[in-house]
Every structure is written in structure tokens, then in C-alpha cells.
Motif scaffolding. Structure first.
Motif, PDB file in Angstrom:
ATOM      1  N   ILE A  21      35.525   8.143  13.599  1.00  0.00           N
ATOM      2  CA  ILE A  21      34.646   7.099  14.083  1.00  0.00           C
ATOM      3  C   ILE A  21      34.712   5.774  13.324  1.00  0.00           C
ATOM      4  O   ILE A  21      34.865   4.690  14.016  1.00  0.00           O
ATOM      5  CB  ILE A  21      33.443   7.561  14.425  1.00  0.00           C
ATOM      6  CG1 ILE A  21      33.441   8.793  15.482  1.00  0.00           C
ATOM      7  CG2 ILE A  21      32.655   6.542  14.744  1.00  0.00           C
ATOM      8  CD1 ILE A  21      31.994   9.603  15.393  1.00  0.00           C
ATOM      9  N   SER A  22      34.804   5.973  12.269  1.00  0.00           N
ATOM     10  CA  SER A  22      34.957   4.643  11.479  1.00  0.00           C
ATOM     11  C   SER A  22      36.441   4.031  11.451  1.00  0.00           C
ATOM     12  O   SER A  22      36.476   2.882  11.273  1.00  0.00           O
ATOM     13  CB  SER A  22      34.748   4.858   9.922  1.00  0.00           C
ATOM     14  OG  SER A  22      35.685   5.581   9.404  1.00  0.00           O
ATOM     15  N   ARG A  23      37.445   4.679  11.997  1.00  0.00           N
ATOM     16  CA  ARG A  23      38.674   4.234  12.107  1.00  0.00           C
ATOM     17  C   ARG A  23      39.248   3.460  13.373  1.00  0.00           C
ATOM     18  O   ARG A  23      40.027   2.936  13.258  1.00  0.00           O
ATOM     19  CB  ARG A  23      39.680   5.213  11.520  1.00  0.00           C
ATOM     20  CG  ARG A  23      39.831   5.354  10.214  1.00  0.00           C
ATOM     21  CD  ARG A  23      41.048   6.185   9.634  1.00  0.00           C
ATOM     22  NE  ARG A  23      40.631   7.725   9.898  1.00  0.00           N
ATOM     23  CZ  ARG A  23      41.592   8.373  10.779  1.00  0.00           C
ATOM     24  NH1 ARG A  23      42.775   8.226  11.028  1.00  0.00           N
ATOM     25  NH2 ARG A  23      41.226   9.607  10.864  1.00  0.00           N
ATOM     26  N   TYR A  24      38.409   4.001  14.440  1.00  0.00           N
ATOM     27  CA  TYR A  24      38.678   3.553  15.876  1.00  0.00           C
ATOM     28  C   TYR A  24      37.611   2.865  16.293  1.00  0.00           C
ATOM     29  O   TYR A  24      36.406   3.109  16.075  1.00  0.00           O
ATOM     30  CB  TYR A  24      39.273   4.567  16.698  1.00  0.00           C
ATOM     31  CG  TYR A  24      40.611   5.402  16.097  1.00  0.00           C
ATOM     32  CD1 TYR A  24      41.777   4.747  16.437  1.00  0.00           C
ATOM     33  CD2 TYR A  24      40.573   6.642  15.308  1.00  0.00           C
ATOM     34  CE1 TYR A  24      43.017   5.580  16.031  1.00  0.00           C
ATOM     35  CE2 TYR A  24      41.952   7.142  14.949  1.00  0.00           C
ATOM     36  CZ  TYR A  24      42.845   6.341  15.296  1.00  0.00           C
ATOM     37  OH  TYR A  24      44.049   7.066  14.808  1.00  0.00           O
ATOM     38  N   PRO A  25      38.035   2.082  17.577  1.00  0.00           N
ATOM     39  CA  PRO A  25      36.886   1.449  18.301  1.00  0.00           C
ATOM     40  C   PRO A  25      36.016   2.432  19.097  1.00  0.00           C
ATOM     41  O   PRO A  25      35.994   2.578  20.254  1.00  0.00           O
ATOM     42  CB  PRO A  25      37.248   0.618  19.215  1.00  0.00           C
ATOM     43  CG  PRO A  25      38.717   1.021  19.500  1.00  0.00           C
ATOM     44  CD  PRO A  25      39.181   1.729  18.282  1.00  0.00           C
ATOM     45  N   ILE A  26      35.336   3.480  18.436  1.00  0.00           N
ATOM     46  CA  ILE A  26      34.505   4.653  18.947  1.00  0.00           C
ATOM     47  C   ILE A  26      33.166   4.357  19.081  1.00  0.00           C
ATOM     48  O   ILE A  26      32.618   4.091  18.012  1.00  0.00           O
ATOM     49  CB  ILE A  26      34.859   5.854  18.262  1.00  0.00           C
ATOM     50  CG1 ILE A  26      36.486   6.089  18.624  1.00  0.00           C
ATOM     51  CG2 ILE A  26      34.095   7.304  19.100  1.00  0.00           C
ATOM     52  CD1 ILE A  26      37.040   7.535  17.900  1.00  0.00           C
ATOM     53  N   ARG A  27      32.409   4.354  20.164  1.00  0.00           N
ATOM     54  CA  ARG A  27      30.809   4.622  19.995  1.00  0.00           C
ATOM     55  C   ARG A  27      30.464   5.828  20.077  1.00  0.00           C
ATOM     56  O   ARG A  27      30.981   6.799  20.774  1.00  0.00           O
ATOM     57  CB  ARG A  27      30.355   3.841  21.190  1.00  0.00           C
ATOM     58  CG  ARG A  27      30.544   2.409  21.112  1.00  0.00           C
ATOM     59  CD  ARG A  27      29.880   1.651  22.087  1.00  0.00           C
ATOM     60  NE  ARG A  27      30.154   0.145  21.826  1.00  0.00           N
ATOM     61  CZ  ARG A  27      29.497  -0.907  22.632  1.00  0.00           C
ATOM     62  NH1 ARG A  27      28.711  -0.436  23.337  1.00  0.00           N
ATOM     63  NH2 ARG A  27      29.797  -2.045  22.611  1.00  0.00           N
ATOM     64  N   HIS A  28      29.374   6.496  19.366  1.00  0.00           N
ATOM     65  CA  HIS A  28      28.977   7.798  19.307  1.00  0.00           C
ATOM     66  C   HIS A  28      27.384   7.993  19.936  1.00  0.00           C
ATOM     67  O   HIS A  28      26.779   6.934  19.568  1.00  0.00           O
ATOM     68  CB  HIS A  28      29.052   8.324  17.965  1.00  0.00           C
ATOM     69  CG  HIS A  28      28.305   9.645  17.641  1.00  0.00           C
ATOM     70  ND1 HIS A  28      27.326   9.829  17.016  1.00  0.00           N
ATOM     71  CD2 HIS A  28      28.615  11.002  18.279  1.00  0.00           C
ATOM     72  CE1 HIS A  28      27.140  11.127  16.986  1.00  0.00           C
ATOM     73  NE2 HIS A  28      27.903  11.622  17.775  1.00  0.00           N
ATOM     74  N   TYR A  29      27.016   8.626  20.918  1.00  0.00           N
ATOM     75  CA  TYR A  29      25.808   8.954  21.494  1.00  0.00           C
ATOM     76  C   TYR A  29      25.379   9.989  21.029  1.00  0.00           C
ATOM     77  O   TYR A  29      25.960  11.398  21.226  1.00  0.00           O
ATOM     78  CB  TYR A  29      25.889   8.476  22.748  1.00  0.00           C
ATOM     79  CG  TYR A  29      26.578   7.479  23.268  1.00  0.00           C
ATOM     80  CD1 TYR A  29      26.120   6.196  23.328  1.00  0.00           C
ATOM     81  CD2 TYR A  29      27.954   7.170  23.475  1.00  0.00           C
ATOM     82  CE1 TYR A  29      26.481   4.919  23.672  1.00  0.00           C
ATOM     83  CE2 TYR A  29      28.663   6.005  23.919  1.00  0.00           C
ATOM     84  CZ  TYR A  29      27.917   4.885  23.925  1.00  0.00           C
ATOM     85  OH  TYR A  29      28.425   3.701  24.215  1.00  0.00           O
ATOM     86  N   SER A  30      23.999  10.134  20.884  1.00  0.00           N
ATOM     87  CA  SER A  30      23.472  11.515  20.538  1.00  0.00           C
ATOM     88  C   SER A  30      22.190  11.477  21.079  1.00  0.00           C
ATOM     89  O   SER A  30      21.375  10.684  21.089  1.00  0.00           O
ATOM     90  CB  SER A  30      23.377  11.889  19.111  1.00  0.00           C
ATOM     91  OG  SER A  30      22.907  13.375  18.700  1.00  0.00           O
ATOM     92  N   ASP A  31      21.998  12.555  22.089  1.00  0.00           N
ATOM     93  CA  ASP A  31      20.350  12.876  22.578  1.00  0.00           C
ATOM     94  C   ASP A  31      20.105  14.261  22.741  1.00  0.00           C
ATOM     95  O   ASP A  31      20.988  14.944  22.267  1.00  0.00           O
ATOM     96  CB  ASP A  31      20.420  11.901  24.050  1.00  0.00           C
ATOM     97  CG  ASP A  31      21.299  12.340  24.950  1.00  0.00           C
ATOM     98  OD1 ASP A  31      21.941  13.444  24.853  1.00  0.00           O
ATOM     99  OD2 ASP A  31      21.813  11.433  25.688  1.00  0.00           O
ATOM    100  N   ASP A  32      18.948  14.581  23.636  1.00  0.00           N
ATOM    101  CA  ASP A  32      18.839  15.905  23.813  1.00  0.00           C
ATOM    102  C   ASP A  32      19.701  16.515  24.458  1.00  0.00           C
ATOM    103  O   ASP A  32      19.616  18.024  24.343  1.00  0.00           O
ATOM    104  CB  ASP A  32      17.180  15.903  24.617  1.00  0.00           C
ATOM    105  CG  ASP A  32      16.045  15.332  23.807  1.00  0.00           C
ATOM    106  OD1 ASP A  32      16.065  15.126  22.560  1.00  0.00           O
ATOM    107  OD2 ASP A  32      15.200  15.130  24.280  1.00  0.00           O
ATOM    108  N   TRP A  33      20.735  15.960  25.205  1.00  0.00           N
ATOM    109  CA  TRP A  33      21.924  16.630  25.959  1.00  0.00           C
ATOM    110  C   TRP A  33      23.013  16.972  25.074  1.00  0.00           C
ATOM    111  O   TRP A  33      23.901  17.774  25.433  1.00  0.00           O
ATOM    112  CB  TRP A  33      21.939  15.941  27.110  1.00  0.00           C
ATOM    113  CG  TRP A  33      20.962  15.579  28.069  1.00  0.00           C
ATOM    114  CD1 TRP A  33      20.390  14.312  28.105  1.00  0.00           C
ATOM    115  CD2 TRP A  33      20.763  16.732  29.012  1.00  0.00           C
ATOM    116  NE1 TRP A  33      19.295  14.685  29.108  1.00  0.00           N
ATOM    117  CE2 TRP A  33      19.616  15.847  29.790  1.00  0.00           C
ATOM    118  CE3 TRP A  33      20.935  17.729  29.496  1.00  0.00           C
ATOM    119  CZ2 TRP A  33      19.107  16.382  31.008  1.00  0.00           C
ATOM    120  CZ3 TRP A  33      20.417  18.228  30.485  1.00  0.00           C
ATOM    121  CH2 TRP A  33      19.502  17.807  31.233  1.00  0.00           C
TER     122      TRP A  33
END
Length: 86
Positions: A21-33
Motif C-alpha cells: 500500500i505504501s509503494r503504490y497509489p492504493i487506498r485502503h478501506y476498513s469497516d464492519d463489512w
């Protein structure tokens, strides 16, 4: 007319790690799902704008010679690059 193309690319399998995630333009999402990711792919039409593409573990992140990144399903990757090691 059919043309044959050859290209050099850098590719690696996305594993969901913080390091990737730190090396590429990636967004991380985390939720109840659960967790999800998107790869920010720069727009070819509008400068400074990007288009998010859903990214799943197991997909290849491919960087071409000009630094542009895309995500590719494994079957498509091996169809495009049959010389790649499985």
C-alpha cells in the motif's frame, strides 16, 4: 492489420500488505463489512485526476515503462504475458 507488441513491465501480486500500500497509489478501506482497496489510476484525459479501480488480493499490479499502474486479473496477466512464471 495485426501487429505484435513487446513491452517491459514490472508486476507483482497484490497481497493487501501495508508495505505494498505504501509503494503504490492504493487506498485502503476498513469497516464492519471487511477490508477493501482501490488502485488510483491516473486519468489519460484529465490531468491531475485519477480513476479508482477496485483492487483485490491476488490481482497483479502492473507498472509499465512510463510508470503508469493498472491492476490485472491473473488469467488476463498470463494471457498478455505468457513468458511470465506462474
Amino acid at each position: 492489420m495485426i501487429k505484435t507488441y513487446t513491452s517491459t513491465v514490472k508486476a507483482e501480486v497484490f497481497d493487501g500488505s501495508d508495505e505494498m500500500i505504501s509503494r503504490y497509489p492504493i487506498r485502503h478501506y476498513s469497516d464492519d463489512w471487511g477490508e477493501s482497496w482501490s488502485l488510483e489510476i491516473p486519468s489519460r484525459r484529465i490531468s491531475g485526476q485519477s480513476n479508482p479501480s477496485n483492487l483485490l488480493k491476488g490481482q497483479y499490479i502492473v507498472t509499465n515503462s512510463n510508470g503508469r499502474v493498472v491492476n490485472v486479473w491473473p488469467d488476463d496477466f498470463y494471457d498478455l504475458f505468457p513468458e511470465a512464471e506462474k
